[in-house]
Design an enzyme around this catalytic site. Structure first.
Site, PDB file in Angstrom:
ATOM      1  N   GLN A 220       0.831  -1.212   0.000  1.00 61.93           N
ATOM      2  CA  GLN A 220       0.000   0.000   0.000  1.00 61.93           C
ATOM      3  C   GLN A 220       0.866   1.263   0.000  1.00 61.93           C
ATOM      4  O   GLN A 220       0.357   2.366   0.201  1.00 61.93           O
ATOM      5  CB  GLN A 220      -0.942   0.009   1.217  1.00 61.93           C
ATOM      6  CG  GLN A 220      -1.855  -1.197   1.321  1.00 61.93           C
ATOM      7  CD  GLN A 220      -2.935  -1.240   0.239  1.00 61.93           C
ATOM      8  OE1 GLN A 220      -3.201  -0.259  -0.445  1.00 61.93           O
ATOM      9  NE2 GLN A 220      -3.553  -2.394   0.070  1.00 61.93           N
ATOM     10  N   CYS A 381      -8.197  -8.839   5.860  1.00 62.89           N
ATOM     11  CA  CYS A 381      -6.993  -9.639   6.124  1.00 62.89           C
ATOM     12  C   CYS A 381      -6.158  -9.010   7.233  1.00 62.89           C
ATOM     13  O   CYS A 381      -4.918  -8.992   7.171  1.00 62.89           O
ATOM     14  CB  CYS A 381      -6.140  -9.825   4.872  1.00 62.89           C
ATOM     15  SG  CYS A 381      -6.987 -10.639   3.541  1.00 62.89           S
TER      16      CYS A 381
HETATM   17  N1  7TS Z   1       0.229  -6.297   2.395  1.00 56.89           N
HETATM   18  C1  7TS Z   1      -0.702  -5.339   2.362  1.00 56.89           C
HETATM   19  C2  7TS Z   1      -0.526  -4.109   3.189  1.00 56.89           C
HETATM   20  C3  7TS Z   1      -1.823  -5.510   1.545  1.00 56.89           C
HETATM   21  O1  7TS Z   1      -2.742  -4.549   1.497  1.00 56.89           O
HETATM   22  C4  7TS Z   1      -1.963  -6.693   0.783  1.00 56.89           C
HETATM   23  C5  7TS Z   1      -3.190  -6.958  -0.038  1.00 56.89           C
HETATM   24  C6  7TS Z   1      -0.934  -7.631   0.839  1.00 56.89           C
HETATM   25  C7  7TS Z   1       0.137  -7.410   1.654  1.00 56.89           C
HETATM   26  C8  7TS Z   1      -0.957  -8.879   0.016  1.00 56.89           C
HETATM   27  O2  7TS Z   1      -0.791  -8.560  -1.334  1.00 56.89           O
HETATM   28  P1  7TS Z   1      -0.949  -9.679  -2.461  1.00 56.89           P
HETATM   29  O3  7TS Z   1      -0.930  -8.917  -3.729  1.00 56.89           O
HETATM   30  O4  7TS Z   1       0.189 -10.611  -2.315  1.00 56.89           O
HETATM   31  O5  7TS Z   1      -2.272 -10.341  -2.187  1.00 56.89           O
HETATM   32  N2  7TS Z   1      -4.336  -6.291   0.433  1.00 56.89           N
HETATM   33  C9  7TS Z   1      -5.610  -6.531   0.067  1.00 56.89           C
HETATM   34  C10 7TS Z   1      -6.697  -5.785   0.548  1.00 56.89           C
HETATM   35  O6  7TS Z   1      -6.601  -4.844   1.323  1.00 56.89           O
HETATM   36  N3  7TS Z   1      -7.830  -6.269   0.026  1.00 56.89           N
HETATM   37  O7  7TS Z   1      -7.519  -7.291  -0.792  1.00 56.89           O
HETATM   38  C11 7TS Z   1      -6.146  -7.469  -0.766  1.00 56.89           C
END
Ligand code: 7TS
Length: 423
Positions: A220, A381
């Site tokens: 983020q 999550c």
């Molecule tokens: N870290 C943060 C802060 C995140 O927001 C997310 C995904 C991840 C790790 C994992 O990322 P990925 O691309 O490997 O899945 N966040 C979210 C969310 O807020 N809603 O759906 C996914």
């Protein structure tokens, strides 16, 4: 009000040229479709994933139409074209985050895989019984569970720095938890559930003063903030393509060269080796040592196009636009009777989590959806964080560069309908 007439000076941002939001919106075909009963789509779920501009879609189509081939293998023409595009993407990423060298850019499936890679290689080698891994109370599950798994396996201890009621990490407490036992410190650049932007530079300095290695979960961060890994001096930085207008299934692990070099490989297979015999395998150089098997070639190339797209708009302009939306939407939402914002940090990305008295967040999401408004509801999550704030779930509106004040108004009108139904 048209965004072109908005002032773009957020509290901490300098004045920059306006982002022409209507022009940006024209690049995103999905924003022009209707949903449900012929409703205009209001997409406010960008923290989950962003929409993709035509430029990214076209680049992926061109790759499969004209360039498809495996990389690093063939001497034939298409393999050379695909390899060049794949490796150029590495240079684009290197430049985007200010890394020193392409060797420091490892392509992964996303943030989750990048963090697991560090836990399973650096972690298994360097974390032992009695050692500690420090995280914060606002982490996404993907920056909690890999460390928990590592600690369980090694007899190490997971420590958690607490946050205040605004959702800001208590830096004094964070500092107190840093000891000679702390081997690794992992925290988010910004929180997906609350929007809090952490003072990561300060936190990195404190962690390094305790001789700990630092991983930043930048999932983020990169969508909203200029990132310079050399200036930050973090040891690892992880992010996902799909949150920066690129395709899903691809992301990046940045690591300092010396640290990556000393790490054992993770997955074994093709491309990560120099030579294999049944007696002994020697591993490939960085970054290939960590890229076993055929990678997501189209995804990597699409991600680079998304980065070029962001660069063409300018991250400062994107940030100013989003900060402007954050202040506007926050003010409007607070006019709603019984609405409480969870996460009120002084520094926030354009993510607004909220609860509405007497209405379950799931019902909020469903009624907004009937009106074409997409938000996320649930625990995002981040279950431990929900417990910290004593809520089972929240509604979350998360904005991107193509969102408008009109859409923030649509959200407020939608929530007023929710209230009509429930009160
Ligand atoms: N870290 C943060 C802060 C995140 O927001 C997310 C995904 C991840 C790790 C994992 O990322 P990925 O691309 O490997 O899945 N966040 C979210 C969310 O807020 N809603 O759906 C996914």
């Amino acid at each position: 009000m048209s965004a072109a007439t908005e002032t773009q000076a957020g509290p901490s941002s300098r004045i920059v040229d306006l982002l022409d939001v209507e022009r940006v919106r024209r690049d995103f075909p999905i924003l022009h479709r209707t949903v449900r009963e012929n409703r205009k789509l209001v997409y406010l779920d960008n923290a989950a994933t962003t929409q993709k501009p035509q430029q990214v879609i076209d680049r992926i189509v061109r790759y499969y139409t004209e360039e498809n081939s495996n990389v690093h293998r063939g001497v034939h023409y298409l393999s050379e074209v695909a390899t060049a595009a794949y490796e150029n993407a590495r240079t684009t990423v290197k430049r985007f985050i200010g890394a020193r060298d392409e060797k420091e850019i490892v392509f992964t499936r996303g943030t989750t895989e990048a963090i697991n890679l560090v836990a399973q290689t650096w972690g298994r080698k360097n974390v032992g019984a009695g050692d500690e891994v420090l995280i914060t109370a606002i982490e996404h599950h993907s920056n909690i569970v890999p460390w928990q798994m590592l600690c369980d396996e090694k007899g190490a201890r997971l420590r958690v720095a607490p946050v205040n009621d605004a959702g800001e990490v208590l830096i004094d407490e964070f500092q107190k938890l840093l000891t000679s036992r702390t081997k690794l410190v992992a925290f988010g650049h910004a929180s997906n559930a609350l929007g809090t932007i952490n003072p990561i530079r300060k936190m990195i300095t404190l962690a390094h003063a305790a001789s700990a290695v630092v991983l930043i979960d930048g999932a983020q961060g990169v969508p909203h903030l200029r990132v310079d890994v050399r200036e930050l001096d973090c040891d690892f930085y992880a992010f996902s393509s799909h949150k920066i207008y690129g395709p899903t299934g691809v992301g990046v692990l940045y690591g300092k060269e010396a640290i990556l070099d000393a790490m054992p490989p993770w997955q074994g297979g093709g491309d990560m080796i120099l030579s294999v015999s049944f007696e002994k395998t020697t591993y490939n150089a960085l970054p290939y040592k960590f890229e076993a098997g055929t990678p997501n070639i189209a995804g990597v190339i699409g991600m680079a196009t998304a980065i070029d797209y962001m660069d063409s708009i300018g991250i400062e302009r994107i940030a100013a636009h989003e900060q402007n939306l954050l202040h506007y939407a926050t003010k409007r939402l607070l006019e709603i009777d019984g609405l409480r914002i969870i996460g009120t940090a002084a520094e926030k990305a354009c993510v607004i989590s909220f609860v509405l008295e007497g209405v379950h967040p799931h019902d909020i999401g469903t009624i907004l959806d009937e009106q074409g408004i997409a938000i996320r509801t649930g625990h995002h999550c981040a279950q431990p964080l929900m417990m910290r704030f004593n809520v089972p779930a929240t509604g979350r509106a998360s904005f991107a560069m193509y969102n408008t004040r009109d859409e923030a108004d649509a959200l407020v009108a939608g929530l007023e309908k929710v209230i009509e139904v429930f009160r």
